[in-house]
Enzyme design. Structure first.
Site, PDB file in Angstrom:
ATOM      1  N   SER A 159     -22.903  -0.730  -4.992  1.00  0.00           N
ATOM      2  CA  SER A 159     -23.449   0.024  -3.866  1.00  0.00           C
ATOM      3  C   SER A 159     -24.528  -0.812  -3.152  1.00  0.00           C
ATOM      4  CB  SER A 159     -23.997   1.357  -4.375  1.00  0.00           C
ATOM      5  OG  SER A 159     -24.148   2.272  -3.342  1.00  0.00           O
ATOM      6  N   ARG A 229     -31.058  14.435  -1.406  1.00  0.00           N
ATOM      7  CA  ARG A 229     -30.352  14.036  -2.615  1.00  0.00           C
ATOM      8  C   ARG A 229     -29.032  14.794  -2.763  1.00  0.00           C
ATOM      9  NH1 ARG A 229     -29.309  10.035  -6.104  1.00  0.00           N
ATOM     10  NH2 ARG A 229     -29.117  10.753  -8.254  1.00  0.00           N
ATOM     11  N   ASP A 324     -13.247   6.105  -3.859  1.00  0.00           N
ATOM     12  CA  ASP A 324     -14.578   5.922  -3.262  1.00  0.00           C
ATOM     13  C   ASP A 324     -14.440   5.982  -1.742  1.00  0.00           C
ATOM     14  OD1 ASP A 324     -17.023   5.038  -2.314  1.00  0.00           O
ATOM     15  OD2 ASP A 324     -17.158   3.297  -3.640  1.00  0.00           O
ATOM     16  N   HIS A 357     -17.336   7.169  -5.589  1.00  0.00           N
ATOM     17  CA  HIS A 357     -18.259   6.036  -5.554  1.00  0.00           C
ATOM     18  C   HIS A 357     -18.986   5.860  -6.898  1.00  0.00           C
ATOM     19  CE1 HIS A 357     -20.942   3.117  -3.848  1.00  0.00           C
ATOM     20  NE2 HIS A 357     -22.005   3.851  -4.040  1.00  0.00           N
ATOM     21  N   ASP A 358     -19.315   6.980  -7.536  1.00  0.00           N
ATOM     22  CA  ASP A 358     -20.038   6.935  -8.805  1.00  0.00           C
ATOM     23  C   ASP A 358     -19.282   6.214  -9.916  1.00  0.00           C
ATOM     24  OD1 ASP A 358     -22.546   7.901  -8.523  1.00  0.00           O
ATOM     25  OD2 ASP A 358     -22.167   9.893  -9.347  1.00  0.00           O
TER      26      ASP A 358
END
Lengths: 384, 216
Positions: A159, A229, A324, A357-358
């Site tokens: 990232s 967040r 992602d 993405h994680d």
């Protein structure tokens, strides 16, 4: 949404302080420069076995140990440790808190200084200058120089960490033997900037933010930062992963009552938001998201990404994850094509996963095997 | 994504008996050459060229599991597609570009060949020969698409969408102005076949063909 939050207690971070400071891309300079960092494993006598890990937007230097502030496991303990892909029996793995961060490196939460480096008795807050990914990398270079490491065996990150990896390889090619930019891109897309702006708008709209001077009365803009967040967290997951983890399940009820029903996914996001505000500084969040938005490696090299890597001897391993959508595979592919155009030595894998993405932070055995093998191959070549 | 995945399977299928075939290709490549292997599978040829010939060898492979295997063993392999990714390499980036038993499975074989000879000084191409007597015989006698050890998938799901014969390939090289520097016909297990002097006999009896080309 949440009552005034009790931030985690402040702790002393291990840091290197450079009295002469750092000149920034924006034209300003900060002095002194503090770089908070952690190392794992042993630097060999030749200082040739160092692997620098670059952290993502809300990560920090506590990459492979219990976090001294939150008490949680290090964010990349899955891959760093003895016998793991980033094998601390073989490599010296180090990670620095980014410039602009809030875990001990120079950033908006640290004491503001004047041009001579004298403390002004108040935090930088929103007076902290605009920074770039390249500024972050320059700060890290000061640290590796300070440690006597002239060439890093590897620079690895996902990232925003991957952006730093690319910037390292472009700015200091002779100091990077192997580079692994993961789940990243050579620029921040319009969609990514848009999501960041929603987060920043939420912080700005929180009355407790007070134009960035929330430190004056000891409050934090918890609501705004928490919403930022929550939005960001959605972008880190895929739709399939959200469905798999939460579906349409309700918390504490089996059917809708139309009263105070809460979907499990809502409660999960609120939890993510409320724990985040205890450890992260809102002004840091504004500063770092901006640095990511500014990032455009091709633009730094005359509009042609290949120019960033012309003549490089660095070996690259680019990795992306199929689900992602924040840093989609096409961005990695564009990067790989630019590296090919520059005749660079590059490997690339798109890993099939539904974790979004994680995925780069999670249990992905194929990814770990490839990353470990890539680094080991490079270490073999260097005789480490 | 059905197409590429299927092609990946086909490449793995031929990988089973590739050792001898690979050796023949490796014999054509001099020491220290810069090589790109398209459809490199798990990187057997790359590993051989790197270890035995000091080559700077890189690969492209469409199947994720095979690429992971190759990268995990320290080889420089890209998860990609011969049809779309070759265009991004600069002219003359390699001494040799290898396409082993994959030409018949790509979307645009003629364009892939052009790209190979643009980015490489030499191209080494191997493919199964559709002109083999068994194919001709089965088509003639049964009137159905051949089903042999090499051509072992029904017509509606075969990844081998562009079959050609040795004679066809010579014709394409002539049309495109490529120089055939070396060629040979081999049997299914990669053993050299004895009809090297006659292209007509090779086209009848060779199961696989191996060509080394350069631009004219």
């Amino acid at each position: 949404m949440s009552a005034p939050v009790a931030p985690f207690p402040q702790v002393e971070h291990q840091r290197a302080v450079f009295a002469d400071g750092l000149a920034l891309d924006c034209g300003a300079a900060i002095r002194p420069l503090a770089v908070a960092w952690r190392g794992y494993g042993r630097l060999n006598a030749a200082r040739s076995n160092a692997v620098l890990v670059c952290h993502a937007l809300t990560g920090d230097q506590y990459v492979a140990e219990t976090h001294p502030v939150t008490g949680r496991p290090g964010w990349w303990e899955t891959i760093i440790g003895p016998g793991k892909p980033l094998d601390t029996d073989r490599y010296f793995v180090l990670c620095a808190n980014v410039l602009g961060g809030c875990m001990g490196s120079t950033g908006p939460r640290e004491e503001m200084t004047d041009a001579e480096g004298r403390g002004l008795g108040r935090p930088w807050g929103t007076d902290f200058p605009s920074i770039t990914i390249r500024d972050m990398v320059r700060a890290q270079k000061r640290l590796t120089d300070h440690l006597g490491i002239t060439r890093l065996l590897g620079v690895v990150g996902g990232s925003m960490g991957g952006m730093q990896v690319l910037e390292w390889a472009a700015t200091y090619p002779e100091a990077v033997f192997a580079a692994a930019p993961i789940a990243t891109a050579a620029h921040h897309s319009a969609q990514n900037i848009a999501f960041h702006e929603v987060g920043r708008a939420a912080i700005h709209a929180d009355p407790d933010w007070k134009g960035g001077r929330y430190w004056e009365d000891g409050r934090v803009p918890a609501q705004g930062l928490s919403v930022a967040r929550m939005v960001a967290h959605i972008t880190y997951l895929s739709e399939q992963a959200l469905t798999r983890k939460f579906g349409r399940r309700l918390r504490g009820a089996s059917a809708l009552t139309f009263l105070e029903d809460v979907f499990e996914v809502e409660s999960y996001l609120r939890h993510q938001g409320s724990t985040f505000v205890r450890r992260f500084d809102a002004n840091s969040y504004l500063t770092i998201t901006r640095a990511m938005d500014y990032f455009d490696l091709a633009a730094e090299h005359g509009g042609d990404l290949a120019n960033a890597f012309r003549g490089t001897a660095t070996r690259f391993f680019v990795a992306s994850f199929s689900s992602d959508w924040l840093f989609p595979t096409r961005e990695s592919r564009a990067l790989v094509r630019a590296l090919n155009a520059a005749a660079a030595n590059v490997s690339f894998v798109e890993f099939a996963t539904d974790k979004g993405h994680d995925a780069f932070l999670l249990e992905e055995p194929e990814f770990h095997r490839a990353l470990g093998g890539f680094l080991a191959g490079c270490a073999d070549r260097l005789g480490v | 994504m059905d197409g590429p995945a299927e092609r990946g399977e086909a490449i793995r299928y031929v990988a089973k008996n590739m050792r001898l075939d690979l050796r023949l290709i490796a014999e054509m490549i001099p020491r220290g050459a810069k090589v790109l292997d398209i459809g490199c599978g798990d990187g057997a040829l790359l590993a051989h060229l790197t270890a035995e010939k000091g080559a700077d060898a890189r690969g492209i492979e469409i199947d994720m599991a095979a690429v992971t295997e190759a990268v995990a063993s320290g080889l420089a392999v890209i998860h990609g597609d011969a049809d779309t990714d070759l265009a991004f390499y600069p002219d003359g980036a390699f001494d040799y570009v290898v396409l082993s038993r994959t030409l018949q499975a790509v979307e645009k074989p003629r364009e892939v060949l052009r790209q190979m000879l643009r980015i490489g000084r030499h191209a080494i191409v191997s493919f199964p020969n559709f002109g083999h007597w068994q194919m001709r015989w089965r088509l003639l006698v049964t009137g159905r698409m051949p089903d042999t050890e090499t051509w072992n998938r029904p017509w509606y799901e075969t990844p081998n969408i562009h079959p050609c014969t040795i004679a066809d390939f010579f014709a394409l090289c002539a049309m495109e102005g490529y120089v055939v520097e070396e060629w040979l016909a081999v049997d299914e297990h990669g053993r050299r076949a004895p009809w090297r002097r006659s292209a007509r006999l090779a086209n009848l009896f060779g199961e696989q063909a191996l060509f080394k080309l350069r631009r004219g």
